[in-house]
Motif scaffolding. Structure first.
Motif, PDB file in Angstrom:
ATOM      1  N   GLN A 185      70.756  20.374  59.102  1.00  0.00           N
ATOM      2  CA  GLN A 185      71.332  19.472  60.086  1.00  0.00           C
ATOM      3  C   GLN A 185      70.205  18.866  60.928  1.00  0.00           C
ATOM      4  O   GLN A 185      69.144  19.463  61.104  1.00  0.00           O
ATOM      5  CB  GLN A 185      72.289  20.229  61.013  1.00  0.00           C
ATOM      6  N   ARG A 186      70.433  17.689  61.483  1.00  0.00           N
ATOM      7  CA  ARG A 186      69.413  17.010  62.275  1.00  0.00           C
ATOM      8  C   ARG A 186      68.952  17.866  63.452  1.00  0.00           C
ATOM      9  O   ARG A 186      67.771  18.030  63.701  1.00  0.00           O
ATOM     10  CB  ARG A 186      69.962  15.678  62.799  1.00  0.00           C
ATOM     11  N   GLU A 187      69.917  18.395  64.204  1.00  0.00           N
ATOM     12  CA  GLU A 187      69.585  19.173  65.393  1.00  0.00           C
ATOM     13  C   GLU A 187      68.837  20.453  65.029  1.00  0.00           C
ATOM     14  O   GLU A 187      67.887  20.853  65.706  1.00  0.00           O
ATOM     15  CB  GLU A 187      70.870  19.513  66.161  1.00  0.00           C
ATOM     16  N   ALA A 188      69.229  21.093  63.922  1.00  0.00           N
ATOM     17  CA  ALA A 188      68.566  22.317  63.465  1.00  0.00           C
ATOM     18  C   ALA A 188      67.131  22.013  63.042  1.00  0.00           C
ATOM     19  O   ALA A 188      66.197  22.761  63.373  1.00  0.00           O
ATOM     20  CB  ALA A 188      69.338  22.936  62.306  1.00  0.00           C
ATOM     21  N   ALA A 189      66.946  20.916  62.316  1.00  0.00           N
ATOM     22  CA  ALA A 189      65.608  20.528  61.864  1.00  0.00           C
ATOM     23  C   ALA A 189      64.704  20.231  63.060  1.00  0.00           C
ATOM     24  O   ALA A 189      63.532  20.627  63.088  1.00  0.00           O
ATOM     25  CB  ALA A 189      65.690  19.308  60.952  1.00  0.00           C
ATOM     26  N   ALA A 190      65.236  19.550  64.064  1.00  0.00           N
ATOM     27  CA  ALA A 190      64.446  19.214  65.255  1.00  0.00           C
ATOM     28  C   ALA A 190      64.098  20.463  66.050  1.00  0.00           C
ATOM     29  O   ALA A 190      62.958  20.630  66.514  1.00  0.00           O
ATOM     30  CB  ALA A 190      65.212  18.231  66.128  1.00  0.00           C
ATOM     31  N   ARG A 191      65.069  21.362  66.206  1.00  0.00           N
ATOM     32  CA  ARG A 191      64.833  22.574  67.006  1.00  0.00           C
ATOM     33  C   ARG A 191      63.737  23.432  66.369  1.00  0.00           C
ATOM     34  O   ARG A 191      62.819  23.896  67.057  1.00  0.00           O
ATOM     35  CB  ARG A 191      66.132  23.370  67.137  1.00  0.00           C
ATOM     36  N   TYR A 192      63.808  23.657  65.054  1.00  0.00           N
ATOM     37  CA  TYR A 192      62.774  24.458  64.395  1.00  0.00           C
ATOM     38  C   TYR A 192      61.431  23.732  64.428  1.00  0.00           C
ATOM     39  O   TYR A 192      60.379  24.350  64.574  1.00  0.00           O
ATOM     40  CB  TYR A 192      63.171  24.772  62.955  1.00  0.00           C
ATOM     41  N   SER A 193      61.461  22.405  64.307  1.00  0.00           N
ATOM     42  CA  SER A 193      60.238  21.610  64.364  1.00  0.00           C
ATOM     43  C   SER A 193      59.509  21.830  65.683  1.00  0.00           C
ATOM     44  O   SER A 193      58.288  22.044  65.714  1.00  0.00           O
ATOM     45  CB  SER A 193      60.570  20.118  64.203  1.00  0.00           C
ATOM     46  N   PHE A 194      60.255  21.800  66.784  1.00  0.00           N
ATOM     47  CA  PHE A 194      59.643  21.976  68.093  1.00  0.00           C
ATOM     48  C   PHE A 194      59.133  23.405  68.290  1.00  0.00           C
ATOM     49  O   PHE A 194      58.062  23.626  68.844  1.00  0.00           O
ATOM     50  CB  PHE A 194      60.637  21.623  69.196  1.00  0.00           C
ATOM     51  N   LEU A 195      59.910  24.393  67.829  1.00  0.00           N
ATOM     52  CA  LEU A 195      59.483  25.785  67.946  1.00  0.00           C
ATOM     53  C   LEU A 195      58.246  26.052  67.087  1.00  0.00           C
ATOM     54  O   LEU A 195      57.325  26.758  67.506  1.00  0.00           O
ATOM     55  CB  LEU A 195      60.620  26.724  67.529  1.00  0.00           C
ATOM     56  N   LEU A 196      58.229  25.459  65.893  1.00  0.00           N
ATOM     57  CA  LEU A 196      57.118  25.653  64.973  1.00  0.00           C
ATOM     58  C   LEU A 196      55.822  25.063  65.516  1.00  0.00           C
ATOM     59  O   LEU A 196      54.727  25.559  65.232  1.00  0.00           O
ATOM     60  CB  LEU A 196      57.459  25.013  63.618  1.00  0.00           C
ATOM     61  N   ALA A 197      55.953  24.009  66.310  1.00  0.00           N
ATOM     62  CA  ALA A 197      54.759  23.336  66.837  1.00  0.00           C
ATOM     63  C   ALA A 197      54.040  24.163  67.894  1.00  0.00           C
ATOM     64  O   ALA A 197      52.839  23.991  68.110  1.00  0.00           O
ATOM     65  CB  ALA A 197      55.148  21.983  67.419  1.00  0.00           C
ATOM     66  N   ILE A 198      54.763  25.067  68.561  1.00  0.00           N
ATOM     67  CA  ILE A 198      54.182  25.779  69.706  1.00  0.00           C
ATOM     68  C   ILE A 198      52.901  26.539  69.359  1.00  0.00           C
ATOM     69  O   ILE A 198      51.852  26.313  69.985  1.00  0.00           O
ATOM     70  CB  ILE A 198      55.226  26.727  70.348  1.00  0.00           C
ATOM     71  N   PRO A 199      52.911  27.453  68.362  1.00  0.00           N
ATOM     72  CA  PRO A 199      51.668  28.192  68.064  1.00  0.00           C
ATOM     73  C   PRO A 199      50.544  27.264  67.605  1.00  0.00           C
ATOM     74  O   PRO A 199      49.391  27.428  68.028  1.00  0.00           O
ATOM     75  CB  PRO A 199      52.082  29.148  66.932  1.00  0.00           C
ATOM     76  N   ALA A 200      50.877  26.295  66.757  1.00  0.00           N
ATOM     77  CA  ALA A 200      49.849  25.415  66.195  1.00  0.00           C
ATOM     78  C   ALA A 200      49.194  24.552  67.264  1.00  0.00           C
ATOM     79  O   ALA A 200      47.962  24.447  67.330  1.00  0.00           O
ATOM     80  CB  ALA A 200      50.474  24.519  65.120  1.00  0.00           C
ATOM     81  N   VAL A 201      50.008  23.935  68.110  1.00  0.00           N
ATOM     82  CA  VAL A 201      49.468  23.024  69.121  1.00  0.00           C
ATOM     83  C   VAL A 201      48.702  23.787  70.203  1.00  0.00           C
ATOM     84  O   VAL A 201      47.621  23.360  70.627  1.00  0.00           O
ATOM     85  CB  VAL A 201      50.590  22.179  69.750  1.00  0.00           C
ATOM     86  N   LEU A 202      49.258  24.905  70.650  1.00  0.00           N
ATOM     87  CA  LEU A 202      48.559  25.685  71.674  1.00  0.00           C
ATOM     88  C   LEU A 202      47.236  26.233  71.139  1.00  0.00           C
ATOM     89  O   LEU A 202      46.218  26.201  71.835  1.00  0.00           O
ATOM     90  CB  LEU A 202      49.447  26.826  72.166  1.00  0.00           C
ATOM     91  N   ALA A 203      47.244  26.708  69.890  1.00  0.00           N
ATOM     92  CA  ALA A 203      46.007  27.223  69.290  1.00  0.00           C
ATOM     93  C   ALA A 203      44.971  26.108  69.154  1.00  0.00           C
ATOM     94  O   ALA A 203      43.789  26.287  69.476  1.00  0.00           O
ATOM     95  CB  ALA A 203      46.300  27.840  67.927  1.00  0.00           C
ATOM     96  N   SER A 204      45.417  24.941  68.680  1.00  0.00           N
ATOM     97  CA  SER A 204      44.517  23.798  68.527  1.00  0.00           C
ATOM     98  C   SER A 204      43.959  23.357  69.873  1.00  0.00           C
ATOM     99  O   SER A 204      42.757  23.101  70.013  1.00  0.00           O
ATOM    100  CB  SER A 204      45.269  22.631  67.874  1.00  0.00           C
ATOM    101  N   GLY A 205      44.848  23.286  70.877  1.00  0.00           N
ATOM    102  CA  GLY A 205      44.415  22.862  72.203  1.00  0.00           C
ATOM    103  C   GLY A 205      43.416  23.821  72.818  1.00  0.00           C
ATOM    104  O   GLY A 205      42.399  23.404  73.387  1.00  0.00           O
ATOM    105  N   LEU A 206      43.677  25.122  72.698  1.00  0.00           N
ATOM    106  CA  LEU A 206      42.771  26.122  73.262  1.00  0.00           C
ATOM    107  C   LEU A 206      41.439  26.146  72.512  1.00  0.00           C
ATOM    108  O   LEU A 206      40.379  26.351  73.107  1.00  0.00           O
ATOM    109  CB  LEU A 206      43.433  27.503  73.220  1.00  0.00           C
TER     110      LEU A 206
END
Length: 291
Positions: A194-215
């Protein structure tokens, strides 16, 4: 970097990070069109810490549940079948591809991948892919004259295999012009979510990657004397405030609306950039240091 540049770039980062249009492409193009120096991969990664802080606050209840359940599942076998505990593992699994490729391709990400011809091509190609995924989702949701509507998958159906595929889609966003949310959400739509499910997991999945990259970039930047810290921090704060508002709007939008406006925008912008570069009006390396 001036304070005015940091204001504009912070607004651009916040506005585009969660929309399927590629924030890294827009930061690159904003600088190129304005005649500014390319803000660079480090600036992009650090300001993304601001937008990810918005994700942490917006999804704080989900994140709190997932961390709690995942932590308890490490010592309590009965908790391992809990959905939130499994989500914790699936976020970790889905983060592996971008972690590996981000380190492996670091030099390319900061160099050749920032060529405007590559950015423009990715805007168009991924835009078309998002459009196809959107049409498939709409067909399932609405059915047809001789076809009943089809039930799409929710996050309860997420498997390790699907988590890895999501992760590979996210890793594609290392190339400016792809879009992290665009790649992962369209990947989810192709897999039947579902669209909402895909978006929710997308945002959750980004957290470790983006924070690690930023740090990671922050650590490198602290050892460098080429970073305008005041403007960069200012841009990060702006990105956080704007990003939070965009998440709230986008989560409502995606539940019922089509992605096609974003698709048309991506294709038109990509074509414009290719024309400008082809006619010599814009250098493919515009704004790059020494370029």
């Amino acid at each position: 970097m001036s304070w005015f540049e940091s204001l504009i770039l912070g607004l651009v980062q916040g506005l585009t990070e969660f929309l399927p249009v590629s924030s890294s492409a827009h930061l690159r193009l904003t600088a190129a069109f304005s005649g500014w120096e390319d803000p660079g991969a480090a600036f992009t990664a650090i300001t993304q810490i601001g937008t990810e802080a918005a994700v942490l606050i917006y999804f704080r209840k989900d994140i709190g549940r997932i961390i709690s359940a995942w932590s308890r599942s490490l010592v309590n076998k009965q908790m391992r079948g809990d959905h939130d505990a499994k989500m914790g593992w699936l976020v970790i699994v889905g983060s592996i591809p971008i972690g590996v490729l981000g380190v492996t391709l670091k030099d390319q990400i900061e160099g050749p991948f920032r060529d405007l011809r590559i950015t423009a091509t990715m805007l168009i190609v991924v835009g078309v892919i998002i459009g196809i995924a959107d049409r498939l989702a709409a067909r399932d949701e609405n059915g047809g004259r001789h076809r009943a509507a089809k039930q799409r998958k929710t996050l309860e159906d997420l498997s390790v295999k699907d988590g890895l595929i999501y992760g590979l889609c996210q890793a594609c966003a290392l190339i400016p012009g792809v879009s992290r949310s665009g790649a992962t959400i369209s990947g989810g739509l192709f897999m039947g979510y579902q669209r909402e499910a895909a978006a929710r997991y997308s945002f959750l999945l980004a957290i470790p990657a983006v924070l690690a990259s930023g740090l990671f970039e922050l650590n490198d930047a602290m050892a460098s004397d080429h970073v305008s810290w005041g403007p960069t921090i200012f841009a990060t704060v702006i990105a956080f405030a704007v990003g939070y508002a965009v998440i709230a709007w986008f989560m409502k939008f995606i539940s019922t609306k089509s992605f096609m406006p974003f698709v048309y925008y991506r294709v038109v912008l990509g074509v414009v950039v290719i024309v400008l570069v082809s006619t010599g009006a814009l250098s493919p390396h515009a704004g790059e240091s020494g370029g």
